[in-house]
Scaffold this active site. Structure first.
Site, PDB file in Angstrom:
ATOM      1  N   THR A 277       0.811  -1.226   0.000  1.00 24.58           N
ATOM      2  CA  THR A 277       0.000   0.000   0.000  1.00 24.58           C
ATOM      3  C   THR A 277       0.843   1.274   0.000  1.00 24.58           C
ATOM      4  O   THR A 277       0.316   2.360   0.228  1.00 24.58           O
ATOM      5  CB  THR A 277      -0.938   0.021   1.232  1.00 24.58           C
ATOM      6  N   SER A 278       2.134   1.134  -0.241  1.00 31.16           N
ATOM      7  CA  SER A 278       3.019   2.309  -0.276  1.00 31.16           C
ATOM      8  C   SER A 278       2.491   3.400  -1.201  1.00 31.16           C
ATOM      9  O   SER A 278       1.969   3.112  -2.277  1.00 31.16           O
ATOM     10  CB  SER A 278       4.404   1.874  -0.763  1.00 31.16           C
TER      11      SER A 278
ATOM     12  N   ALA B 205       4.734   4.769  10.417  1.00 27.59           N
ATOM     13  CA  ALA B 205       3.321   5.057  10.220  1.00 27.59           C
ATOM     14  C   ALA B 205       2.715   5.821  11.392  1.00 27.59           C
ATOM     15  O   ALA B 205       3.278   5.883  12.484  1.00 27.59           O
ATOM     16  CB  ALA B 205       2.564   3.749  10.007  1.00 27.59           C
ATOM     17  N   SER B 206       1.558   6.387  11.114  1.00 24.99           N
ATOM     18  CA  SER B 206       0.810   7.114  12.128  1.00 24.99           C
ATOM     19  C   SER B 206      -0.649   6.722  11.987  1.00 24.99           C
ATOM     20  O   SER B 206      -1.154   6.606  10.879  1.00 24.99           O
ATOM     21  CB  SER B 206       0.968   8.621  11.903  1.00 24.99           C
TER      22      SER B 206
ATOM     23  N   GLY C 140      12.595  -0.881   3.654  1.00 26.05           N
ATOM     24  CA  GLY C 140      13.110  -2.007   2.884  1.00 26.05           C
ATOM     25  C   GLY C 140      14.573  -1.916   2.512  1.00 26.05           C
ATOM     26  O   GLY C 140      15.089  -2.787   1.803  1.00 26.05           O
TER      27      GLY C 140
ATOM     28  N   TYR D 175      -2.996  16.856   5.364  1.00 23.07           N
ATOM     29  CA  TYR D 175      -3.138  16.171   4.079  1.00 23.07           C
ATOM     30  C   TYR D 175      -3.569  17.183   3.026  1.00 23.07           C
ATOM     31  O   TYR D 175      -4.332  18.097   3.331  1.00 23.07           O
ATOM     32  CB  TYR D 175      -4.250  15.121   4.158  1.00 23.07           C
TER      33      TYR D 175
END
Lengths: 620, 620
Positions: free
Chosen positions: B197-198, B276-277, B327, B535
């Site tokens: 989901t990157s 992540a948050s 990664g 956002y």
């Protein structure tokens, strides 16, 4: 996008619109408030720390004319009162008679180890720091040790094997970078120095270190550079001392909230380097929550993080390695820290529990409830008795009341005074928050048989913290070795681990045939939903013991075996340094040790920061 | 040490002693409760994610018989209802007519890029994973991209330049370690794969990568290995998907509380790798507070941290580098995570504000107050309008009420409907906590002219989150490009930055001469005492645009320039990946970039984890 139907605005509507504008301009004004640039401060001479003892130079335990110990000066509530119970305590507990006549008299001057010199290097350093460079014996000795009992014993009664050859006091990040470059060029090694309060041997110089050792003392980089009242963030230099930071921030209505027991002397940089924890962590967090980002100088040059935002996901964060770096990766020069408004209310509390397990049950229930006061601590029965020994002799007219209180505790509440444990609490926040937490604490404490001990006992418990630190050196002068260490353990393992550590120390003391009886107590000083941080305090008589430092290491070794067996950490917040390195390697898997070495190698391939903590130097 | 005077115990005393014993045994019993080992679960076929679209395979937007968009299936409250306002919204805002007849029809099958093969390597891998090895086109394509609009566009309408040559699904840390060793031996490169989901291009394979690319998919390492109900800790494998973790923990009364918008598909390992948050961060923390420690496999072998204590100061913590590693350092295999008891109460709330600034003022005042609900979000007026467009056509009998509500808002409260902003709130915790926070929110909101919008509007806002994610791909099929990105900014810079970014996108859209009008909105999704996470959502018509991906990058570039100028972060929680690397390098100083490279080099000198995120590969 939704267009309003044009309507004739009503009075109320116009009023609201006016209000709307007011909100908007208020918000803009509030969010536009200027940064504050506090003036530089200097620590007054009167507040100088002692050279070879813990604490301020003007404060120490002495023998009172009445023949009892007394803390000199007027810095602490405990100062100036005779403490006859302390000698009685030593007699009863350690089986040893403290006496003014039977002192282990420290050396008048410390023996400074031989100094190595490199005139070319020294000239180059002088170009950078001018007269802020020192090579005298006392300064070198002070920069060659921290505050373990072993180190204090050595500098008072023996000789350090090695100490820094040069001490420099840079005044800027640029100067630090120039010092590091110069050290690299001349193949010297650097050890960053903050408050010198390490209790893990993290400042010890290796006798096999053949390079010139430069101690980089950050005392002159101690400014609160700015305070942002909007974002509640400050930028503070790494050499700033805890109590000075607290004073400066308080002037502007803010607090860091980070209060380690060493706050009087330890520095921001030292906190980051050791992964420090403060008493009021429940409210303000550990150092990694306090510090938003740390900047510094590595062998590879300056590293500054992206600044001025609450959080980032900027890939691998090299600066996170500053936390726990203990001088092995470079010099931490400054940090951006999270501020809090000074709390509206601060209150203390205390609770007596029928025994230690009931106290632990209370702590557990409180953490699982979640609304935990700023600080909650629990002392075991032995430590409670020790605290009693630090009280002045009761006035004759108070005796009946004291007797009555004991009777109530025993007869009415059915407490066995040899089992009782006690919790102390600090509440901080709004009036509403504090009152709510007090209610919660009372309700949960009651479920575990706790009895309210009043706020003054709570306040006393916390106030003792700073004065109590002076006792170690007083005892050391009277043939009693005192030391403490901390660990971290899950709830599940907490009680068995604490019992096992105490027993291990008592057993080893007997095996070694040491004189008198050992004193071993524990305190739970931090509580988490997952477990606790526990301190152990150990005392033993070292008179006529050939190598007291070796005896201590044997006792500590027994304790650490017990801790390992019960899944406890090597350290909760004091770090690894040099004394704990072998235990770290036993506690963790090889993959982790290897990876840490690789990281050190990557950042500092020539081992310029060669102090060797965590085994991160070939010379260590 | 304090010996009690021997007294004949009273009844009360004996009762207390009995109670004391009960406390003690209760504590021992509570702290001795057994660990829970949940059985393995498998994700049912029906819950498979779509291959080249966001979301579940059975859920997508289609054209309703009434000629309006409708979300198929029954997974979300939005499903099954016609949304005529959406086409109207596109017409009004974007100046574009969505039409069933004017679709940009995706390829029936994705074009898989050429596969490189190495029979020896494949035989060696087969020895490790057996039939859990895949080389078919669709599997390879799925593992070669994440969920940026550009990537989704490419796999639906174009061809990836490169994709993994082999996909393996290990079932244990040992298998992962064997795969990595095998890859090293055969000079192949590995890319860890979680939920795919990157949104930063972090899974893109480089066309210049000449080595065999092995995608290590952790789908088969998705167990909740154990839950410790005493210490409230669980050990979970890195491939576990968020929604499955939530379900499994809930069965035992616990929650992680970590709820990113991608929770339906993203994995624990991915959360750590990207830093992540989650939506409810105020209560449960960001991923670095959720995860107590992460273990994994690097090129140098397995790394497991010291386990089972709440906190350590164990020197340099190599595992902290997993956070944000994307990664590039190895494969995260499992983590110990902090659990919370399921909240007693969950409630929603919503508040309308006269304008965006008033809403920001409310958020600021709330964070400075400190008692912040689990989630608080603020949407601007344009986003509010978009949310309105996702409502079914109002029933005729509701029209008068709707009209009345608008009249009250405009005439009584004096709100300009083209300026209104709205906050939504999630409260979680005890009844007492939730009621207190509701009171606090109401009181502060009032100070900024806020009007209670009711709990159902709040709940709607949050429920839309998951369904709304399907719109991007529906729009893409109808010539509208939609994308979002997030950033982090101080309170001081928040409003100017948001305004500048919006303006920059509008200006660049005009400069490029793109068709229609751009849609740009923002939402504050996280609040901190120091600032916010914001956002941005951008939409534009790409019909007859030669290279829509290039057009998007031009728009994003304009936005990022504005962000840089205003001190905003490159990412708050999505990471850097590949698309954001140039911006990271511009935002941070060289020292940091250099140090990150050195760390990568130390951990993975042969670049086995060569995906190249953050510019950490010579091939990138």
């Amino acid at each position: 996008m939704v267009r309003p139907t044009p309507t004739k605005p009503s009075f109320r509507s116009r009023f609201r619109q006016w209000l709307g504008r007011t909100f908007t301009s208020t918000v803009a004004e509030t969010l536009g408030a200027h940064r504050i640039y506090p003036p530089p401060t200097a620590i007054p001479r009167a507040d100088a720390p002692a050279a070879r003892r813990w604490g301020f130079d003007d404060t120490r335990f002495v023998w009172d004319r009445s023949g009892a110990p007394r803390l000199q000066g007027n810095r602490y509530p405990l100062c100036g009162v005779a403490l006859p119970a302390l000698t009685k305590f030593a007699r009863d507990v350690l089986g040893f008679e403290l006496s003014a006549e039977d002192r282990h008299v420290p050396l008048a001057e410390p023996h400074a180890p031989e100094r190595r010199s490199d005139p070319a290097l020294e000239r180059a350093l002088e170009q950078i720091v001018g007269d802020r460079m020192f090579t005298d014996g006392p300064t070198r000795v002070r920069h060659g040790h921290g505050h373990t009992a072993s180190e204090i014993y050595t500098v008072n009664y023996g000789r350090l094997a090695r100490a820094p050859d040069i001490v420099v006091m840079p005044e800027s990040t640029e100067e630090v970078a120039a010092i590091v470059r110069t050290a690299a060029h001349h193949e010297a090694t650097c050890i960053p120095f903050g408050g010198g309060t390490s209790v893990t041997g993290a400042l010890q110089c290796h006798d096999v270190e053949s390079r010139i050792i430069i101690s980089i003392d950050l005392a002159r980089m101690s400014r609160v550079r700015w305070i942002d009242p909007v974002d509640a963030v400050a930028c503070i230099q790494a050499g700033a001392v805890g109590r000075v930071i607290a004073e400066q921030l308080a002037e502007h209505g803010f607090t860091l909230g980070h209060e380690p027991d060493s706050i009087e002397f330890s520095t921001l940089g030292g906190w980051v380097a050791t992964r420090a924890s403060g008493m009021k962590r429940n409210r303000y967090g550990n150092i990694e929550q306090v510090v938003l980002q740390a900047d510094g100088v590595t062998a590879a040059g300056e590293v500054g993080a992206f600044t001025g935002v609450p959080r980032t996901s900027h890939g691998i964060d090299p600066e996170t390695l500053w936390f726990g770096s203990e001088g092995t990766l470079g010099v931490i020069t400054e940090a951006k820290v999270r501020l809090h408004r000074l709390p509206e209310v601060q209150r203390y509390g205390s609770i007596a529990f029928p025994d230690f397990a009931a106290g632990v049950g209370f702590l557990y229930a409180l953490t699982q409830h979640g609304d935990v006061p700023a600080s909650v601590r629990l002392v075991d029965n032995d430590q409670l008795a020790f605290a009693q020994a630090l009280k002045p002799a009761p006035r004759r007219r108070d005796l009946p009341l004291k007797w009555l209180q004991q009777q109530v505790l025993q007869r009415w509440h059915g407490f066995d005074l040899s089992e009782v444990s006690a919790a102390t609490v600090v509440y901080e926040g709004s009036q509403e928050l504090v009152e709510r937490q007090q209610k919660t604490v009372r309700a949960i404490a009651e479920q575990f048989g706790g009895i309210d001990g009043g706020s003054s006992r709570g306040a006393d418990g916390y106030r003792l913290t700073f004065a109590i630190a002076y006792i170690r050196d007083y005892m050391l002068e009277h043939w009693v070795w005192g030391e403490s260490f901390e660990t971290s353990v899950s709830w599940r393992n907490a009680m068995p681990m604490i019992a096992a550590v105490k027993q291990a120390i008592r057993d080893r003391h007997a095996e070694l045939g040491l004189p008198g009886r050992p004193f071993v107590t524990s305190r739970i000083s931090q509580i988490y939903p997952e477990g606790v941080c526990t301190y152990f305090y150990v005392g033993f008589v070292y008179k006529q013991v050939e190598d007291p430092s070796a005896a201590w290491h044997a006792l500590e070794g027994a304790a650490r075996e017990a801790m390992l067996t019960h899944g406890a950490a090597v350290s909760h917040h004091h770090g690894i340094g040099q004394t704990r390195t072998p235990w770290l390697h036993r506690a963790e898997d090889d993959g982790r040790t290897t990876l840490r070495r690789k990281l050190k190698q990557a950042v500092d391939p020539h081992d310029i920061f060669g102090v060797g903590n965590q085994g991160l130097s070939e010379r260590s």
